[in-house]
Design a protein around this motif. Sequence first.
Motif, PDB file in Angstrom:
ATOM      1  N   VAL A   5      79.002  54.840  65.809  1.00  0.00           N
ATOM      2  CA  VAL A   5      79.895  55.534  64.878  1.00  0.00           C
ATOM      3  C   VAL A   5      81.334  55.349  65.353  1.00  0.00           C
ATOM      4  O   VAL A   5      81.701  55.808  66.435  1.00  0.00           O
ATOM      5  N   GLU A   6      82.127  54.694  64.503  1.00  0.00           N
ATOM      6  CA  GLU A   6      83.536  54.468  64.823  1.00  0.00           C
ATOM      7  C   GLU A   6      84.403  55.618  64.344  1.00  0.00           C
ATOM      8  O   GLU A   6      84.074  56.298  63.365  1.00  0.00           O
ATOM      9  N   SER A   7      85.523  55.791  65.004  1.00  0.00           N
ATOM     10  CA  SER A   7      86.520  56.783  64.597  1.00  0.00           C
ATOM     11  C   SER A   7      87.882  56.317  65.090  1.00  0.00           C
ATOM     12  O   SER A   7      87.981  55.402  65.911  1.00  0.00           O
ATOM     13  N   GLY A   8      88.919  56.958  64.559  1.00  0.00           N
ATOM     14  CA  GLY A   8      90.268  56.655  65.028  1.00  0.00           C
ATOM     15  C   GLY A   8      91.093  55.785  64.102  1.00  0.00           C
ATOM     16  O   GLY A   8      92.264  55.532  64.362  1.00  0.00           O
ATOM     17  N   GLY A   9      90.477  55.321  63.020  1.00  0.00           N
ATOM     18  CA  GLY A   9      91.241  54.520  62.081  1.00  0.00           C
ATOM     19  C   GLY A   9      92.227  55.376  61.299  1.00  0.00           C
ATOM     20  O   GLY A   9      92.227  56.601  61.389  1.00  0.00           O
ATOM     21  N   GLY A  10      93.070  54.712  60.522  1.00  0.00           N
ATOM     22  CA  GLY A  10      94.036  55.436  59.714  1.00  0.00           C
ATOM     23  C   GLY A  10      95.168  54.542  59.262  1.00  0.00           C
ATOM     24  O   GLY A  10      95.083  53.315  59.337  1.00  0.00           O
ATOM     25  N   LEU A  11      96.229  55.191  58.805  1.00  0.00           N
ATOM     26  CA  LEU A  11      97.426  54.502  58.318  1.00  0.00           C
ATOM     27  C   LEU A  11      98.516  54.587  59.380  1.00  0.00           C
ATOM     28  O   LEU A  11      98.812  55.673  59.894  1.00  0.00           O
ATOM     29  N   VAL A  12      99.105  53.454  59.696  1.00  0.00           N
ATOM     30  CA  VAL A  12     100.153  53.416  60.713  1.00  0.00           C
ATOM     31  C   VAL A  12     101.212  52.405  60.286  1.00  0.00           C
ATOM     32  O   VAL A  12     100.906  51.442  59.572  1.00  0.00           O
ATOM     33  N   GLN A  13     102.432  52.637  60.699  1.00  0.00           N
ATOM     34  CA  GLN A  13     103.508  51.696  60.382  1.00  0.00           C
ATOM     35  C   GLN A  13     103.448  50.495  61.324  1.00  0.00           C
ATOM     36  O   GLN A  13     102.935  50.589  62.454  1.00  0.00           O
ATOM     37  N   ALA A  14     103.969  49.396  60.862  1.00  0.00           N
ATOM     38  CA  ALA A  14     104.042  48.202  61.703  1.00  0.00           C
ATOM     39  C   ALA A  14     104.759  48.528  63.015  1.00  0.00           C
ATOM     40  O   ALA A  14     105.764  49.240  63.016  1.00  0.00           O
ATOM     41  N   GLY A  15     104.214  48.014  64.092  1.00  0.00           N
ATOM     42  CA  GLY A  15     104.758  48.292  65.411  1.00  0.00           C
ATOM     43  C   GLY A  15     104.108  49.470  66.096  1.00  0.00           C
ATOM     44  O   GLY A  15     104.312  49.687  67.301  1.00  0.00           O
ATOM     45  N   GLY A  16     103.337  50.223  65.350  1.00  0.00           N
ATOM     46  CA  GLY A  16     102.674  51.392  65.898  1.00  0.00           C
ATOM     47  C   GLY A  16     101.389  51.073  66.625  1.00  0.00           C
ATOM     48  O   GLY A  16     101.023  49.897  66.790  1.00  0.00           O
ATOM     49  N   SER A  17     100.704  52.124  67.038  1.00  0.00           N
ATOM     50  CA  SER A  17      99.473  51.987  67.818  1.00  0.00           C
ATOM     51  C   SER A  17      98.371  52.876  67.261  1.00  0.00           C
ATOM     52  O   SER A  17      98.639  53.918  66.658  1.00  0.00           O
ATOM     53  N   LEU A  18      97.155  52.430  67.482  1.00  0.00           N
ATOM     54  CA  LEU A  18      95.969  53.225  67.181  1.00  0.00           C
ATOM     55  C   LEU A  18      94.942  52.961  68.270  1.00  0.00           C
ATOM     56  O   LEU A  18      94.917  51.871  68.852  1.00  0.00           O
ATOM     57  N   ARG A  19      94.092  53.956  68.493  1.00  0.00           N
ATOM     58  CA  ARG A  19      92.979  53.776  69.424  1.00  0.00           C
ATOM     59  C   ARG A  19      91.688  54.073  68.686  1.00  0.00           C
ATOM     60  O   ARG A  19      91.465  55.202  68.240  1.00  0.00           O
ATOM     61  N   LEU A  20      90.855  53.054  68.562  1.00  0.00           N
ATOM     62  CA  LEU A  20      89.557  53.221  67.940  1.00  0.00           C
ATOM     63  C   LEU A  20      88.523  53.578  68.998  1.00  0.00           C
ATOM     64  O   LEU A  20      88.570  53.067  70.122  1.00  0.00           O
ATOM     65  N   SER A  21      87.593  54.430  68.608  1.00  0.00           N
ATOM     66  CA  SER A  21      86.474  54.780  69.471  1.00  0.00           C
ATOM     67  C   SER A  21      85.174  54.436  68.772  1.00  0.00           C
ATOM     68  O   SER A  21      85.087  54.476  67.544  1.00  0.00           O
ATOM     69  N   CYS A  22      84.174  54.104  69.559  1.00  0.00           N
ATOM     70  CA  CYS A  22      82.844  53.797  69.032  1.00  0.00           C
ATOM     71  C   CYS A  22      81.843  54.552  69.889  1.00  0.00           C
ATOM     72  O   CYS A  22      81.610  54.182  71.048  1.00  0.00           O
ATOM     73  N   ALA A  23      81.285  55.608  69.321  1.00  0.00           N
ATOM     74  CA  ALA A  23      80.329  56.429  70.042  1.00  0.00           C
ATOM     75  C   ALA A  23      78.908  55.959  69.723  1.00  0.00           C
ATOM     76  O   ALA A  23      78.548  55.823  68.547  1.00  0.00           O
TER      77      ALA A  23
END
Length: 123
Positions: A5-23
Motif C-alpha cells: 500500500v503506497e502513500s505520500g502522493g499529492g500535488l506539488v510545485q516544480a522544484g518541490g519534494s515528496l516522500r512516498l511510502s510503501c507499507a
Amino acid sequence: QVQLVESGGGLVQAGGSLRLSCAASGRTISNYPMGWFRQAPGKEREFVAAITRSTASTRYADSVKGRFTISRDNAKNTVYLQMNSLKPEDTAVYSCAALRPSSTINYPVVGYWGQGTQVTVSS
C-alpha cells in the motif's frame, strides 16, 4: 502473498519534494528486492528505482538519478522513495513493487504490485 500500500502522493510545485511510502503486509519484505515504477497518462509503465534486500545496492532510471532516493526499513516492512527537485514530467501514478526473490535490480521482475499513488507536479 505480499500486499503493498503506497502513500505520500499529492500535488506539488516544480522544484518541490515528496516522500512516498510503501507499507507491506502478509510477508516480510526482507526476502524481496523492492522497486518503484511509474506510469504517466498515455505512456507505458517505466522503471524508476530498485533496491536490493540488504540495501547494499540501488539502481535508478537515468531520468531520476541524483534527484530520487530509494530506501527501505525491513524492520518496519516499508520502502520509501524520496523525490527532490520534482519536474512536471515526473507527474505519474507511482507504484511500489516486490520483485521476485530470484530477480536482480538490473533486470527487475515484479512479483507483487501495489495499487499506486498519484504524483502531480505543477509548473
